[in-house]
Design a protein around this motif. Structure first.
Motif, PDB file in Angstrom:
ATOM      1  N   PHE A 180      -5.080  51.867  31.993  1.00 32.62           N
ATOM      2  CA  PHE A 180      -4.218  51.131  31.075  1.00 32.62           C
ATOM      3  C   PHE A 180      -2.902  51.846  30.761  1.00 32.62           C
ATOM      4  O   PHE A 180      -1.897  51.205  30.511  1.00 32.62           O
ATOM      5  N   GLU A 181      -2.945  53.175  30.798  1.00 34.48           N
ATOM      6  CA  GLU A 181      -1.714  53.903  30.506  1.00 34.48           C
ATOM      7  C   GLU A 181      -0.632  53.599  31.546  1.00 34.48           C
ATOM      8  O   GLU A 181       0.512  53.289  31.221  1.00 34.48           O
ATOM      9  N   GLU A 182      -1.077  53.668  32.831  1.00 34.80           N
ATOM     10  CA  GLU A 182      -0.160  53.333  33.930  1.00 34.80           C
ATOM     11  C   GLU A 182       0.362  51.909  33.789  1.00 34.80           C
ATOM     12  O   GLU A 182       1.558  51.648  33.954  1.00 34.80           O
ATOM     13  N   ALA A 183      -0.568  51.010  33.474  1.00 35.15           N
ATOM     14  CA  ALA A 183      -0.199  49.599  33.366  1.00 35.15           C
ATOM     15  C   ALA A 183       0.855  49.405  32.276  1.00 35.15           C
ATOM     16  O   ALA A 183       1.808  48.634  32.444  1.00 35.15           O
ATOM     17  N   ALA A 184       0.695  50.128  31.162  1.00 33.23           N
ATOM     18  CA  ALA A 184       1.639  49.988  30.045  1.00 33.23           C
ATOM     19  C   ALA A 184       3.032  50.452  30.457  1.00 33.23           C
ATOM     20  O   ALA A 184       4.038  49.840  30.107  1.00 33.23           O
ATOM     21  N   LYS A 185       3.069  51.555  31.225  1.00 36.55           N
ATOM     22  CA  LYS A 185       4.361  52.073  31.690  1.00 36.55           C
ATOM     23  C   LYS A 185       5.087  51.006  32.525  1.00 36.55           C
ATOM     24  O   LYS A 185       6.277  50.747  32.356  1.00 36.55           O
ATOM     25  N   ILE A 186       4.330  50.386  33.410  1.00 38.04           N
ATOM     26  CA  ILE A 186       4.938  49.366  34.281  1.00 38.04           C
ATOM     27  C   ILE A 186       5.376  48.161  33.452  1.00 38.04           C
ATOM     28  O   ILE A 186       6.431  47.568  33.694  1.00 38.04           O
ATOM     29  N   ARG A 187       4.528  47.827  32.428  1.00 33.89           N
ATOM     30  CA  ARG A 187       4.887  46.696  31.573  1.00 33.89           C
ATOM     31  C   ARG A 187       6.257  46.938  30.926  1.00 33.89           C
ATOM     32  O   ARG A 187       7.091  46.033  30.849  1.00 33.89           O
ATOM     33  N   ASP A 188       6.497  48.185  30.500  1.00 36.04           N
ATOM     34  CA  ASP A 188       7.793  48.498  29.891  1.00 36.04           C
ATOM     35  C   ASP A 188       8.936  48.328  30.898  1.00 36.04           C
ATOM     36  O   ASP A 188      10.002  47.828  30.566  1.00 36.04           O
ATOM     37  N   GLN A 189       8.672  48.772  32.113  1.00 39.19           N
ATOM     38  CA  GLN A 189       9.702  48.609  33.155  1.00 39.19           C
ATOM     39  C   GLN A 189      10.045  47.130  33.370  1.00 39.19           C
ATOM     40  O   GLN A 189      11.204  46.754  33.511  1.00 39.19           O
ATOM     41  N   ILE A 190       8.973  46.330  33.385  1.00 42.98           N
ATOM     42  CA  ILE A 190       9.190  44.886  33.598  1.00 42.98           C
ATOM     43  C   ILE A 190      10.039  44.323  32.470  1.00 42.98           C
ATOM     44  O   ILE A 190      10.999  43.567  32.708  1.00 42.98           O
ATOM     45  N   ARG A 191       9.705  44.698  31.228  1.00 44.22           N
ATOM     46  CA  ARG A 191      10.457  44.188  30.070  1.00 44.22           C
ATOM     47  C   ARG A 191      11.934  44.545  30.197  1.00 44.22           C
ATOM     48  O   ARG A 191      12.807  43.714  29.944  1.00 44.22           O
ATOM     49  N   GLU A 192      12.165  45.797  30.596  1.00 45.26           N
ATOM     50  CA  GLU A 192      13.541  46.257  30.725  1.00 45.26           C
ATOM     51  C   GLU A 192      14.313  45.398  31.748  1.00 45.26           C
ATOM     52  O   GLU A 192      15.427  44.953  31.495  1.00 45.26           O
ATOM     53  N   LEU A 193      13.655  45.189  32.877  1.00 48.93           N
ATOM     54  CA  LEU A 193      14.297  44.379  33.921  1.00 48.93           C
ATOM     55  C   LEU A 193      14.546  42.952  33.444  1.00 48.93           C
ATOM     56  O   LEU A 193      15.601  42.367  33.717  1.00 48.93           O
ATOM     57  N   GLU A 194      13.563  42.408  32.719  1.00 47.68           N
ATOM     58  CA  GLU A 194      13.719  41.030  32.242  1.00 47.68           C
ATOM     59  C   GLU A 194      14.881  40.917  31.259  1.00 47.68           C
ATOM     60  O   GLU A 194      15.625  39.939  31.283  1.00 47.68           O
ATOM     61  N   MET A 195      15.018  41.948  30.425  1.00 49.93           N
ATOM     62  CA  MET A 195      16.151  41.977  29.481  1.00 49.93           C
ATOM     63  C   MET A 195      17.474  41.946  30.252  1.00 49.93           C
ATOM     64  O   MET A 195      18.382  41.190  29.963  1.00 49.93           O
ATOM     65  N   LYS A 196      17.529  42.832  31.276  1.00 54.32           N
ATOM     66  CA  LYS A 196      18.741  42.930  32.086  1.00 54.32           C
ATOM     67  C   LYS A 196      19.081  41.583  32.700  1.00 54.32           C
ATOM     68  O   LYS A 196      20.235  41.158  32.731  1.00 54.32           O
ATOM     69  N   MET A 197      18.035  40.916  33.192  1.00 49.65           N
ATOM     70  CA  MET A 197      18.257  39.639  33.847  1.00 49.65           C
ATOM     71  C   MET A 197      18.798  38.596  32.869  1.00 49.65           C
ATOM     72  O   MET A 197      19.678  37.817  33.211  1.00 49.65           O
ATOM     73  N   GLU A 198      18.220  38.607  31.668  1.00 52.44           N
ATOM     74  CA  GLU A 198      18.675  37.644  30.658  1.00 52.44           C
ATOM     75  C   GLU A 198      20.146  37.875  30.325  1.00 52.44           C
ATOM     76  O   GLU A 198      20.935  36.938  30.252  1.00 52.44           O
ATOM     77  N   ASN A 199      20.492  39.163  30.153  1.00 52.60           N
ATOM     78  CA  ASN A 199      21.892  39.483  29.861  1.00 52.60           C
ATOM     79  C   ASN A 199      22.802  38.970  30.963  1.00 52.60           C
ATOM     80  O   ASN A 199      23.871  38.440  30.728  1.00 52.60           O
ATOM     81  N   LYS A 200      22.333  39.159  32.206  1.00 52.89           N
ATOM     82  CA  LYS A 200      23.141  38.746  33.345  1.00 52.89           C
ATOM     83  C   LYS A 200      23.356  37.243  33.320  1.00 52.89           C
ATOM     84  O   LYS A 200      24.456  36.748  33.563  1.00 52.89           O
ATOM     85  N   GLU A 201      22.271  36.518  33.052  1.00 52.17           N
ATOM     86  CA  GLU A 201      22.379  35.059  33.013  1.00 52.17           C
ATOM     87  C   GLU A 201      23.348  34.609  31.929  1.00 52.17           C
ATOM     88  O   GLU A 201      24.149  33.711  32.124  1.00 52.17           O
ATOM     89  N   GLY A 202      23.236  35.300  30.759  1.00 52.16           N
ATOM     90  CA  GLY A 202      24.120  34.955  29.654  1.00 52.16           C
ATOM     91  C   GLY A 202      25.570  35.202  30.009  1.00 52.16           C
ATOM     92  O   GLY A 202      26.448  34.450  29.636  1.00 52.16           O
ATOM     93  N   GLY A 203      25.788  36.300  30.754  1.00 53.51           N
ATOM     94  CA  GLY A 203      27.153  36.685  31.080  1.00 53.51           C
ATOM     95  C   GLY A 203      27.792  35.834  32.150  1.00 53.51           C
ATOM     96  O   GLY A 203      28.994  35.827  32.298  1.00 53.51           O
ATOM     97  N   GLU A 204      26.971  35.112  32.936  1.00 57.95           N
ATOM     98  CA  GLU A 204      27.536  34.385  34.078  1.00 57.95           C
ATOM     99  C   GLU A 204      28.084  33.014  33.717  1.00 57.95           C
ATOM    100  O   GLU A 204      27.593  32.379  32.818  1.00 57.95           O
TER     101      GLU A 204
END
Lengths: 181, 358
Positions: free
Chosen positions: A157-181
């Motif tokens: 679960f520890e590993e899984a949580a780390k990856i979950r955070d990475q996913i969240r970060e990427l999703e945030m980035k994507m949302e920002n990108k969509e907003g900016g376009e």
């Protein structure tokens, strides 16, 4: 020499055709050559589309009835709502009518692509720059999700949580990108 | 002026450009990309209105110069050409037979040196083709990729994340890339080795065809090797796989040439010089015979047996002696028998001119 097709006119076109390694001498008059589509180099009657159509026809022996418009009244023939091309027409012509045919016939396409492209069904090449950033991120997120699920299955679960955070970060980035376009 | 050049000159300027000495086996390289626009049906299902709108739109977008070295692309519409003029463009590989005969509102945009040809309303909305002399897969790919990026900046391509670039025919979907090289392989044919090599080439997803593509016979021992698969491999992998096979074929052809020279030199010389004699003196020459004799002479030039003739003569005369060109040259329609006479004369003149210039 007399045209071998109509047996009337003088044959004006003489050429050798190779089909499946079998050589065949052809002698045609201009008229018959045009009818057979033989009057320009390269435009011989046996086209890639005929070859493909042959392949496609053989692809779904059990679907033939249901996809043939006249043979079945119970099931509606598969038709692309956008351009009106039916699946049967696609099979006959070996060509799609529009971009939306890909979605309309999507359930039947994997076996066809597999056959034509050496087992491949998914694109691994160039991505248009315009969509590039987003699409690459999407691919990355999908890969991370798969990894996360693997860790969860193994109860790491520890590993899984780390990856979950990475996913969240990427999703945030994507949302920002969509907003900016 | 340039339409004149496109139709009346057999040798495209690109054929002379950057040609290297070692281009004795690979005659030319071609990269083709198939692209379509969103929001337009594919040409096969397009109405006249939709096809003419697309032609107008795309040709306008591409009318700005791509860069200084290439300059402006010239638009030629199929409706404005006579059947023979179209035929000539097909013989020069600048347009496809499909565009010439079956397209609706079909057109081509050509660069001045004829190395870039962009067909509109062919089987796909856009067929971008780059032609290079000799073995220049990388150069061809870089140029076509740059042009593709340039066009992509102006229009919205039909693209799907799973399937890639969407095309009318399922055989082009994905990268839409067809890379092909034209190879002169007389020694592999003469030693009957090619027939056993072709199945192996097919197994790795490449195809071997004649000079005019699909279904055509290998005239003059010239073969076109290209990728079959467009889906599932990256552009770079497709190019690299092709390059690997072409390099092997070059090596095999070279060693076949050497073994012919060492084992049956006199027979080989006899064959080559007989062909030379026939080309230089015949009064009637059929196209198939011309192609085979020209192949022999080219081999003679490459093996340093024949001197004073440029290697380009094969490429040039192969095109010049096609029916469309002969008629363009004679400025009238010719019967096949008249063509054979005209062809023999043209080859004689050309060989004579070559000798005089030296």
């Amino acid at each position: 020499m007399i045209c071998e097709e109509c047996q009337k006119n003088e044959a004006t076109l003489h050429f050798t055709k190779i089909i499946n390694g079998q050589k065949k001498e052809m002698h045609l008059c201009d008229e018959c050559a045009r009818d057979k589509g033989e009057h320009l180099p390269g435009s011989t009657g046996y086209s890639i589309h005929e070859l493909l159509s042959g392949l496609l026809h053989g692809d779904h022996p059990f679907d033939q009835q249901s996809s043939h418009p006249s043979s079945s009244s119970r099931r509606k023939p598969l038709v692309c709502p956008e351009c009106g091309l039916s699946y049967q027409q696609f099979i006959d012509k070996g060509r799609f009518g529009c971009v939306h045919c890909y979605e309309s016939f999507s359930l039947k396409l994997d076996p066809i692509f597999r056959r034509v492209h050496g087992g491949n069904v998914r694109h691994h090449g160039k991505v248009p720059k315009r969509t590039g950033g987003k699409m690459q991120m999407k691919r990355q997120i999908q890969q991370l999700r798969n990894q996360m699920e693997m860790h969860v299955e193994k109860e790491e679960f520890e590993e899984a949580a780390k990856i979950r955070d990475q996913i969240r970060e990427l999703e945030m980035k994507m949302e920002n990108k969509e907003g900016g376009e | 002026m340039s339409l004149d050049q496109f139709i009346n000159e057999a040798i495209s300027p690109w054929m002379k450009k950057n040609c290297k000495e070692e281009d004795d086996i690979v005659l030319s390289t071609r990269i083709r990309l198939a692209r379509n626009l969103e929001n337009f049906p594919f040409p096969i299902a397009a109405s006249d209105h939709s096809a003419s709108t697309l032609l107008h739109y795309v040709s306008k977008v591409l009318s700005e110069p791509y860069d200084e070295s290439i300059g402006k692309l010239e638009l030629i519409q199929m409706n404005d050409l006579s059947p023979n003029e179209k035929r000539v463009l097909v013989e020069k590989h600048l347009i496809s037979p499909h565009l010439a005969e079956e397209s609706n509102y079909g057109a081509v945009m050509l660069s001045q040196d004829e190395s870039i040809s962009i067909m509109i309303n062919e089987e796909d909305h856009i067929r971008l083709q780059c032609l290079f002399c000799g073995f220049q897969l990388n150069e061809g790919f870089v140029l076509s990729n740059g042009l593709d990026d340039w066009i992509e900046g102006k229009v919205t391509y039909a693209f799907d994340e799973k399937r890639g670039y969407l095309t009318s025919c399922p055989t082009n979907v994905g990268t839409g890339l067809r890379a092909s090289v034209m190879m002169h392989l007389p020694a592999l044919v003469l030693t009957k080795q090619l027939n056993s090599i072709i199945p192996a080439i097919n197994q790795i997803g490449l195809v071997v065809r004649g000079i005019y593509g699909e279904g055509s016979e290998a005239l003059g021992n010239i073969f076109q090797i290209s990728n079959q698969m467009t889906l599932g491999k990256s552009e770079q992998d497709i190019i690299e796989d092709l390059r690997g096979v072409v390099i092997q074929l070059i090596q095999q052809e070279r060693s076949a040439r050497q073994s012919l020279l060492s084992h049956s030199r006199i027979q080989l010389e006899d064959k080559i010089f007989r062909s030379y004699g026939l080309l230089a003196n015949s009064r009637i020459m059929e196209s198939k015979e011309a192609a085979n004799r020209l192949s022999d002479v080219r081999l003679g030039i490459d093996l340093d047996l024949i001197h004073g003739i440029s290697g380009n003569i094969l490429n040039e005369l192969m095109i010049l002696t096609q029916p469309g060109f002969l008629q363009q040259y004679a400025k009238k329609a010719l019967t096949p028998a008249e063509r054979d006479i005209e062809r023999a004369k043209l080859i004689r003149d050309r060989l004579h001119l070559e000798k005089e210039n030296k």
